[in-house]
Motif scaffolding. Structure first.
Motif, PDB file in Angstrom:
ATOM      1  N   LEU A  10       2.130  -9.915   2.007  1.00 34.04           N
ATOM      2  CA  LEU A  10       1.536  -9.009   3.325  1.00 34.04           C
ATOM      3  C   LEU A  10       2.420  -7.870   3.435  1.00 34.04           C
ATOM      4  O   LEU A  10       3.642  -7.687   3.361  1.00 34.04           O
ATOM      5  CB  LEU A  10       2.000  -9.856   4.603  1.00 34.04           C
ATOM      6  CG  LEU A  10       2.034  -9.113   5.904  1.00 34.04           C
ATOM      7  CD1 LEU A  10       0.595  -9.113   6.336  1.00 34.04           C
ATOM      8  CD2 LEU A  10       3.136  -9.607   7.076  1.00 34.04           C
ATOM      9  N   THR A  12       3.533  -4.500   5.204  1.00 33.34           N
ATOM     10  CA  THR A  12       3.591  -3.978   6.600  1.00 33.34           C
ATOM     11  C   THR A  12       4.384  -2.926   6.578  1.00 33.34           C
ATOM     12  O   THR A  12       5.336  -2.426   5.574  1.00 33.34           O
ATOM     13  CB  THR A  12       4.471  -5.208   7.562  1.00 33.34           C
ATOM     14  OG1 THR A  12       4.281  -4.590   8.789  1.00 33.34           O
ATOM     15  CG2 THR A  12       5.739  -5.465   6.979  1.00 33.34           C
ATOM     16  N   VAL A  31      -0.655 -11.127  12.314  1.00 28.81           N
ATOM     17  CA  VAL A  31       0.376 -11.809  11.142  1.00 28.81           C
ATOM     18  C   VAL A  31       0.421 -13.209  11.488  1.00 28.81           C
ATOM     19  O   VAL A  31       0.893 -14.106  10.641  1.00 28.81           O
ATOM     20  CB  VAL A  31       1.947 -11.179  11.214  1.00 28.81           C
ATOM     21  CG1 VAL A  31       2.647 -11.830  10.424  1.00 28.81           C
ATOM     22  CG2 VAL A  31       1.970  -9.691  10.830  1.00 28.81           C
ATOM     23  N   LEU A  34      -2.209 -15.097   9.878  1.00 35.83           N
ATOM     24  CA  LEU A  34      -2.097 -15.164   8.534  1.00 35.83           C
ATOM     25  C   LEU A  34      -1.157 -16.450   8.522  1.00 35.83           C
ATOM     26  O   LEU A  34      -1.568 -17.220   7.591  1.00 35.83           O
ATOM     27  CB  LEU A  34      -1.425 -13.984   7.866  1.00 35.83           C
ATOM     28  CG  LEU A  34      -1.051 -14.458   6.461  1.00 35.83           C
ATOM     29  CD1 LEU A  34      -2.321 -14.600   5.561  1.00 35.83           C
ATOM     30  CD2 LEU A  34      -0.162 -12.921   5.840  1.00 35.83           C
ATOM     31  N   THR A  50       4.904 -17.224   0.320  1.00 36.39           N
ATOM     32  CA  THR A  50       4.717 -16.018   1.191  1.00 36.39           C
ATOM     33  C   THR A  50       5.962 -15.126   1.034  1.00 36.39           C
ATOM     34  O   THR A  50       7.014 -15.507   1.017  1.00 36.39           O
ATOM     35  CB  THR A  50       4.638 -16.495   2.732  1.00 36.39           C
ATOM     36  OG1 THR A  50       5.776 -17.112   3.045  1.00 36.39           O
ATOM     37  CG2 THR A  50       3.490 -17.515   3.021  1.00 36.39           C
ATOM     38  N   MET A  52       6.684 -11.026   2.313  1.00 34.59           N
ATOM     39  CA  MET A  52       6.434  -9.768   3.227  1.00 34.59           C
ATOM     40  C   MET A  52       7.135  -8.570   2.555  1.00 34.59           C
ATOM     41  O   MET A  52       8.172  -8.732   2.015  1.00 34.59           O
ATOM     42  CB  MET A  52       7.047 -10.028   4.572  1.00 34.59           C
ATOM     43  CG  MET A  52       6.970  -8.622   5.579  1.00 34.59           C
ATOM     44  SD  MET A  52       7.985  -8.713   7.150  1.00 34.59           S
ATOM     45  CE  MET A  52       6.863 -10.000   7.913  1.00 34.59           C
ATOM     46  N   ASP A 111      -1.130  -5.726   7.408  1.00 33.88           N
ATOM     47  CA  ASP A 111      -0.869  -6.570   8.668  1.00 33.88           C
ATOM     48  C   ASP A 111      -1.633  -6.213   9.951  1.00 33.88           C
ATOM     49  O   ASP A 111      -1.086  -6.574  10.890  1.00 33.88           O
ATOM     50  CB  ASP A 111       0.701  -5.671   9.039  1.00 33.88           C
ATOM     51  CG  ASP A 111       0.559  -4.331   9.126  1.00 33.88           C
ATOM     52  OD1 ASP A 111      -0.303  -3.800   9.326  1.00 33.88           O
ATOM     53  OD2 ASP A 111       1.806  -3.726   9.455  1.00 33.88           O
ATOM     54  N   SER A 158      -7.499  -5.612   0.688  1.00 31.69           N
ATOM     55  CA  SER A 158      -7.000  -6.657   1.059  1.00 31.69           C
ATOM     56  C   SER A 158      -7.884  -7.814   0.388  1.00 31.69           C
ATOM     57  O   SER A 158      -9.056  -8.024   0.653  1.00 31.69           O
ATOM     58  CB  SER A 158      -6.936  -7.152   2.697  1.00 31.69           C
ATOM     59  OG  SER A 158      -6.046  -6.444   3.235  1.00 31.69           O
TER      60      SER A 158
END
Length: 577
Positions: A10, A12, A31, A34, A50, A52, A111, A158
């Motif tokens: 992700l 952001t 978020v 997700l 995952t 970020m 995001d 994405s």
């Protein structure tokens, strides 16, 4: 997909663009959706990791809702970008392909995308190399008629991609990011998939006044046109085009009103993920604690924070890839106290990246950096916050600290030398006069131990600071000359193993300090240039000769690393910079 891992990234950044959004939209809602899709995928038995990816180039804090969700991610990555294109380029460069299996599936997402709970499960059912969970026909091409996975001529930034394909096309992704215009459209054309605007008219289209992506100058149009020519040539000469599909009806959407499909009632999809009303007051100050292998002292440090007379704080422990018990200790504290949060960096950042990410997650009015081996006195936050709350013109407040050895014994004489050298010995309680010049020449503000800044005063932490984030934060505080000195010692600074002195004579650290002083010189007053020049000369000598520039001090530092420090052994050691 039973043998593969799905790796979700992700991206952001602080703030938002000015695109028109649906009423239900917030970054936090997207978020959470997700993470809901991740939970569903894990429940089905698929391994998921995952990450970020935080763009810290603006120096601002993330959306508070997104920052609150950061601990739910397995890892964090810090990138410097400033916009979607440059941050994505920095992120692509950081991908450790050697750690991935060819049949792993990577999912890159921004995001502001909303996901149905089954979105990632759907992603794993595809067979194409590139897989999209949404598309918008005017930009990405029209999918083939029907439902399910349908071939589509274009895509978005994405997407899901098999590792083997991403590794093969990696250079095209990086190259097309420099092309200007719709770089995602350029990329898919270059890898042979995007051909819905065929012909060489496509190449000269950037010069047309009705171009979908207009440029401010002819130079920008020329760059975009050249990139299109390269992409079109690559498409025509590629032997095996990449396979690319989109799922219909779309299980995800880009939350911009102009590009949202009608494949679902997205307001209904968003409902379970809407932010809930706050049930507890927001903290006033965030303590950012970057740590690498700090298990020896971390418990004492955290216990001291929990013992503060001010209770309106949040502690953010940022693990910089520790290999000892640091994570286990931090995890235990986070489970015991909701004010304590743990996030983990994917890669070691030599402290700077961990600090930058920590401050990006600090959404409170005030923030401070804490060391994993130092101890705040019980009233430290109370004394630091009082002047800032009383005087809104102040940028920061700081206090002194006791110097103690590895087992907590005070190093009185050494502490007196440090207080004299840094100029703190001559300060009176209240506004600190001439703090700019003192910080430049002596490093007066102990920003890594006993200083609090307004969040708005922190700004971006440059890459060249590396482990010297405390000095840079001190400069950010001092640059406005609006700093208050609390007049008392409010923390214990632990001197162990020569941790202060050995760093002085490392060539790399000297070069880092030279970068910082050059940056400070660009915004300094004329009467501040002489002390800056002296610092540049001193560090230049160290950058060339290293430990030879201070052999006696380096030897004493080595001696300190082999036994607990005492007043006697530290008494004659030279003052740190």
């Amino acid at each position: 997909m039973s043998e593969s891992m799905v790796r979700v990234f992700l991206r952001t950044c602080p703030g938002d663009n000015n695109k028109e959004r649906p009423d239900w939209y917030s970054k936090g809602t997207c978020v959470r959706s997700l993470l809901g899709a991740v939970d569903a995928l894990r429940a089905s038995g698929v391994a998921v990791e995952t990450t970020m990816v935080v763009d810290t180039s603006s120096g601002k804090a993330l959306d508070a809702d997104v920052a609150d969700l950061a601990p739910d991610f397995d890892h964090l990555i810090e990138v410097k970008g400033g916009n979607n294109r440059t941050s994505l380029r920095a992120f692509y460069r950081s991908l450790p392909f050697d750690d991935y299996e060819d049949d792993d599936l990577l999912y890159f997402v921004e995001d502001d995308h909303l996901h149905r709970r089954d979105a990632l499960l759907t992603l794993t059912t595809g067979t194409a190399e590139y897989r999209f969970l949404y598309s918008f026909a005017p930009h990405h091409g029209e999918p083939e008629p029907g439902e399910g996975w349908r071939a589509v001529p274009g895509g978005t930034s994405s997407y899901g991609v098999q590792v083997a394909a991403c590794r093969r096309d990696h250079l095209w992704h990086l190259l097309m990011l420099n092309g200007g215009g719709a770089w995602d459209e350029l990329t898919y054309r270059a890898i042979g998939a995007n051909a819905f605007r065929d012909g060489w008219e496509y190449v000269v289209r950037p010069f047309h006044p009705d171009n979908l992506f207009p440029h401010r100058s002819k130079l920008g149009s020329l760059r975009h046109s050249v990139a299109r020519a390269v992409a079109e040539t690559a498409r025509r000469t590629r032997r095996t085009p990449a396979t690319i599909e989109c799922y219909v009806p779309n299980p995800a959407c880009h939350a911009e009103t102009a590009v949202m499909t009608d494949h679902a009632d997205w307001a209904v999809v968003a409902t379970p993920y809407l932010p809930e009303p706050a049930t507890a007051p927001e903290p006033t100050v965030t303590l950012v604690l970057p740590v690498l292998n700090g298990a020896d002292y971390l418990e004492e440090t955290v216990d001291a924070i929990r013992a503060q007379t001010r209770e309106d704080w949040r502690l953010l422990i940022v693990d910089d890839v520790s290999t000892d018990d640091t994570v286990a200790i931090a995890t235990r504290y986070a489970a015991e106290d909701p004010r304590i949060r743990l996030v983990r960096m994917r890669d070691n950042t030599r402290k700077r990246g961990a600090s930058a990410v920590g401050f990006a997650l600090a959404t409170t009015e005030y923030a401070m950096e804490a060391n994993a081996d130092d101890v705040l006195h019980p009233d430290a936050l109370e004394k630091l916050l009082a002047p800032l709350e009383q005087d809104p013109t102040l940028a920061a407040s700081f206090g002194g600290h006791r110097n103690v050895d590895s087992i907590g014994r005070e190093l009185t004489e050494y502490g007196d030398v440090i207080a004299e050298y840094t100029g703190r010995a001559g300060l009176s309680e209240g506004r600190a006069p001439g703090i700019r010049r003192l910080q430049i020449s002596r490093g007066t503000i102990p920003a890594g131990t006993a200083a609090t800044l307004r969040r708005t005063a922190i700004g971006a932490i440059p890459t060249y600071t590396n482990t010297h984030t405390d000095f840079w934060l001190g400069w950010q505080a001092a640059r406005t000359d609006a700093v208050c000195y609390c007049g008392e010692r409010i923390a214990d600074y632990r001197v162990h193993g020569g941790n202060t002195l050995r760093a002085m004579f490392r060539r790399k650290k000297a070069r880092d300090r030279m970068h910082m002083y050059l940056a400070i010189a660009r915004e300094s007053h004329r009467d501040e240039l002489l002390p800056i020049a002296r610092k540049l000369v001193d560090n230049g000598i160290i950058a060339v000769f290293g430990p030879l520039a201070g052999r006696r001090f380096a030897a004493q530092a080595k001696e300190l690393s082999q036994a607990p420090a005492t007043d006697e052994t530290l008494e004659t050691v030279g003052s740190p910079e």
